[in-house]
Design a protein around this motif. Structure first.
Motif, short mmCIF file in Angstrom:
data_model
loop_
_atom_site.label_atom_id
_atom_site.label_comp_id
_atom_site.label_asym_id
_atom_site.label_seq_id
_atom_site.Cartn_x
_atom_site.Cartn_y
_atom_site.Cartn_z
N ASP A 189 0.80 -1.19 -0.19
CA ASP A 189 0.07 0.09 0.05
C ASP A 189 0.62 1.17 0.04
OD1 ASP A 189 -2.49 -1.52 0.09
OD2 ASP A 189 -2.80 -1.27 2.11
N THR A 190 1.84 1.28 0.82
CA THR A 190 2.80 2.45 0.80
C THR A 190 3.38 2.70 -0.43
OG1 THR A 190 3.31 1.99 3.32
CG2 THR A 190 5.03 3.44 1.89
N ILE A 191 3.96 1.64 -1.09
CA ILE A 191 4.59 1.75 -2.35
C ILE A 191 3.60 2.58 -3.48
CG2 ILE A 191 5.81 0.74 -4.26
CD1 ILE A 191 6.78 -1.58 -2.32
N ILE A 192 2.32 1.86 -3.44
CA ILE A 192 1.41 2.47 -4.60
C ILE A 192 1.07 3.84 -4.20
CG2 ILE A 192 -0.84 2.00 -5.35
CD1 ILE A 192 -0.59 -0.86 -4.69
N LYS A 193 0.94 4.11 -3.01
CA LYS A 193 0.48 5.47 -2.42
C LYS A 193 1.66 6.54 -2.85
CE LYS A 193 -1.10 8.18 1.29
NZ LYS A 193 -1.57 8.05 2.76
N GLN A 194 2.85 6.21 -2.51
CA GLN A 194 4.04 6.82 -2.92
C GLN A 194 4.19 7.26 -4.48
OE1 GLN A 194 7.33 4.76 -1.15
NE2 GLN A 194 6.95 6.00 1.07
N GLN A 195 4.08 6.26 -5.19
CA GLN A 195 3.96 6.47 -6.66
C GLN A 195 2.93 7.05 -7.19
OE1 GLN A 195 3.46 2.79 -8.89
NE2 GLN A 195 4.49 3.19 -10.42
N GLN A 196 1.68 6.94 -6.71
CA GLN A 196 0.43 7.66 -7.17
C GLN A 196 0.80 9.12 -6.59
OE1 GLN A 196 -2.98 5.49 -5.69
NE2 GLN A 196 -3.26 4.34 -7.66
N ASN A 197 1.28 9.56 -5.45
CA ASN A 197 1.37 10.94 -5.08
C ASN A 197 2.37 11.50 -5.99
OD1 ASN A 197 -0.26 10.83 -2.92
ND2 ASN A 197 1.14 10.19 -1.55
N LYS A 216 -9.48 19.01 -7.31
CA LYS A 216 -9.13 17.63 -6.65
C LYS A 216 -8.68 16.62 -7.81
CE LYS A 216 -11.76 14.55 -3.90
NZ LYS A 216 -10.94 14.68 -2.68
N LEU A 217 -7.70 15.86 -7.53
CA LEU A 217 -7.17 14.96 -8.55
C LEU A 217 -6.95 13.67 -7.74
CD1 LEU A 217 -6.23 14.75 -11.38
CD2 LEU A 217 -3.62 14.92 -10.45
N PHE A 218 -7.57 12.42 -8.45
CA PHE A 218 -7.58 11.33 -7.78
C PHE A 218 -7.93 10.18 -8.63
CE2 PHE A 218 -11.84 13.03 -7.87
CZ PHE A 218 -12.71 11.93 -8.32
N PRO A 219 -7.44 9.04 -8.13
CA PRO A 219 -7.16 7.83 -9.11
C PRO A 219 -8.66 7.58 -9.51
CG PRO A 219 -5.82 7.40 -7.10
CD PRO A 219 -6.46 8.66 -6.96
N LEU A 220 -8.89 6.88 -10.63
CA LEU A 220 -10.49 6.59 -11.10
C LEU A 220 -10.98 5.76 -10.23
CD1 LEU A 220 -12.68 6.68 -13.02
CD2 LEU A 220 -11.41 4.85 -14.35
N TYR A 221 -10.39 4.67 -9.53
CA TYR A 221 -10.72 3.90 -8.64
C TYR A 221 -11.23 4.17 -7.25
CZ TYR A 221 -6.25 2.80 -6.59
OH TYR A 221 -4.92 3.10 -6.09
N ASP A 222 -10.96 5.53 -7.05
CA ASP A 222 -11.10 5.81 -5.45
C ASP A 222 -12.62 6.41 -5.40
OD1 ASP A 222 -11.20 7.37 -3.14
OD2 ASP A 222 -9.49 8.64 -3.56
N THR A 223 -13.50 5.40 -4.87
CA THR A 223 -14.86 5.45 -4.90
C THR A 223 -15.13 6.46 -3.91
OG1 THR A 223 -15.18 3.39 -3.27
CG2 THR A 223 -15.28 3.07 -5.70
N THR A 224 -14.26 6.51 -2.49
CA THR A 224 -14.61 7.42 -1.57
C THR A 224 -14.38 8.89 -2.11
OG1 THR A 224 -13.49 6.04 0.11
CG2 THR A 224 -13.45 8.20 0.70
N ALA A 225 -13.54 9.08 -2.93
CA ALA A 225 -13.44 10.42 -3.71
C ALA A 225 -14.63 10.86 -4.58
CB ALA A 225 -12.16 10.57 -4.45
N MET A 236 -2.65 4.22 -15.90
CA MET A 236 -3.31 4.63 -14.88
C MET A 236 -3.95 5.95 -14.74
SD MET A 236 -1.45 5.48 -11.21
CE MET A 236 -0.47 3.99 -11.08
N PRO A 237 -5.37 5.71 -14.71
CA PRO A 237 -6.12 6.96 -14.97
C PRO A 237 -6.41 7.80 -13.70
CG PRO A 237 -7.46 4.82 -15.13
CD PRO A 237 -6.06 4.30 -14.66
N PHE A 238 -6.58 8.82 -13.86
CA PHE A 238 -6.94 9.77 -12.73
C PHE A 238 -7.93 10.79 -13.18
CE2 PHE A 238 -2.77 8.70 -11.22
CZ PHE A 238 -2.71 9.14 -10.05
#
Length: 267
Positions: free
Chosen positions: A171-179, A196-205, A246-248
């Motif tokens: 999770d940490t590696i993926i988060k760092q890469q996405q940031n 606001k900019l977030f990964p497409l799969y972020d349903t919370t966003a 990787m879609p945002f």
């Protein structure tokens, strides 16, 4: 562990259907339909995404099965589920299902994969029943690990300290890469700090945006249909070039604009 930072390329998808490199994305919205929006709790009994290992073919390869489905209390005019499968944040596969004059829709797909990964399956669910429409999102997550110290295994929630540590590391590696990718996109597209900019799969966003008075409820089905078609077309080209995307999504509340960005890396 199969996570590494790839060479960064940024492209922007336009509503007109062609691709161009520039610094501003065009809106995905179109004309409003003549339906009224109702809350998802009033429309759906269930909306669900599932992802799991169906079969291990050998020591390194396995088959992922993933599903998107929805159910309503009564028959609807139309029902749709659009489902995406992400591998460490990159789009791996996508599918869609459609029904008419039915109370449910479900789509299941199987995908071959290998190595350690985090899989995110998300679905966008949409229904119409004259004169109303509604939509919702659902998600499911699966961790798969194959290390020299352990056999290939999977879990959705860690059951041991070893699994918990492996989950945290991935999770940490993926988060760092996405940031890092998020900073690149904001810089190249000259996005202001309040966008606001977030990964497409972020349903919370997505669900957070849904609460905004400025959110374009009447355009959401068309937006997700556009996203699906664009990613479907692009995925074929990416596979041919041995690349992955990787879609945002960006949301500019001042202009009420949703836009789609893609980061490209090599498989």
């Amino acid at each position: 562990m199969k996570v590494r930072l790839e060479r960064l390329l940024l492209f922007i998808f336009l509503c007109s259907g062609f691709m161009i490199e520039q610094t501003n994305a065009s809106p995905l919205q179109k004309e409003s339909p003549s339906y009224r929006y109702v809350e998802s709790e009033e429309a759906f009994i269930t909306t669900e995404s599932l992802v799991d290992i169906l079969h291990i073919t050998d020591e390194d390869e396995y088959i992922i099965e993933w599903t998107g489905s929805s159910e309503t209390s009564d028959e609807t005019d139309t029902q749709q589920s659009i489902t995406f499968l992400f591998d460490d944040g990159y789009l791996k596969d996508l599918s869609s299902g459609w029904s008419e004059e039915s109370d449910h829709v479900s789509i299941t797909k199987q995908t071959l994969s290998e190595d350690s990964s985090r899989y995110n399956a998300i679905s966008f669910h949409f229904m119409t029943k004259t004169p109303a429409f509604s939509y919702d999102w659902s998600e499911s997550m699966l961790y798969v690990f194959d290390t020299p110290m352990t056999e290939l295994h999977s879990f959705k929630k860690p059951k041991s300290k070893e699994e918990e540590k492996s989950q945290q590391v991935l999770d940490t590696i993926i988060k760092q890469q996405q940031n890092h990718i998020r900073r690149i996109i904001k810089d190249k597209a000259s996005l202001k700090s309040d966008v606001k900019l977030f990964p497409l799969y972020d349903t919370t966003a997505w669900k957070s945006l849904e609460k905004s008075p400025a959110f374009p409820h009447t355009h959401v089905e068309e937006i997700w249909s556009d996203i699906y078609q664009k990613l479907m077309e692009e995925r074929k080209e990416l596979q041919a070039d041995n690349k992955k995307g990787m879609p945002f999504i960006s949301w500019n509340k001042n202009s009420r604009q949703l836009s789609l960005y893609i980061h490209y890396g090599h498989v």
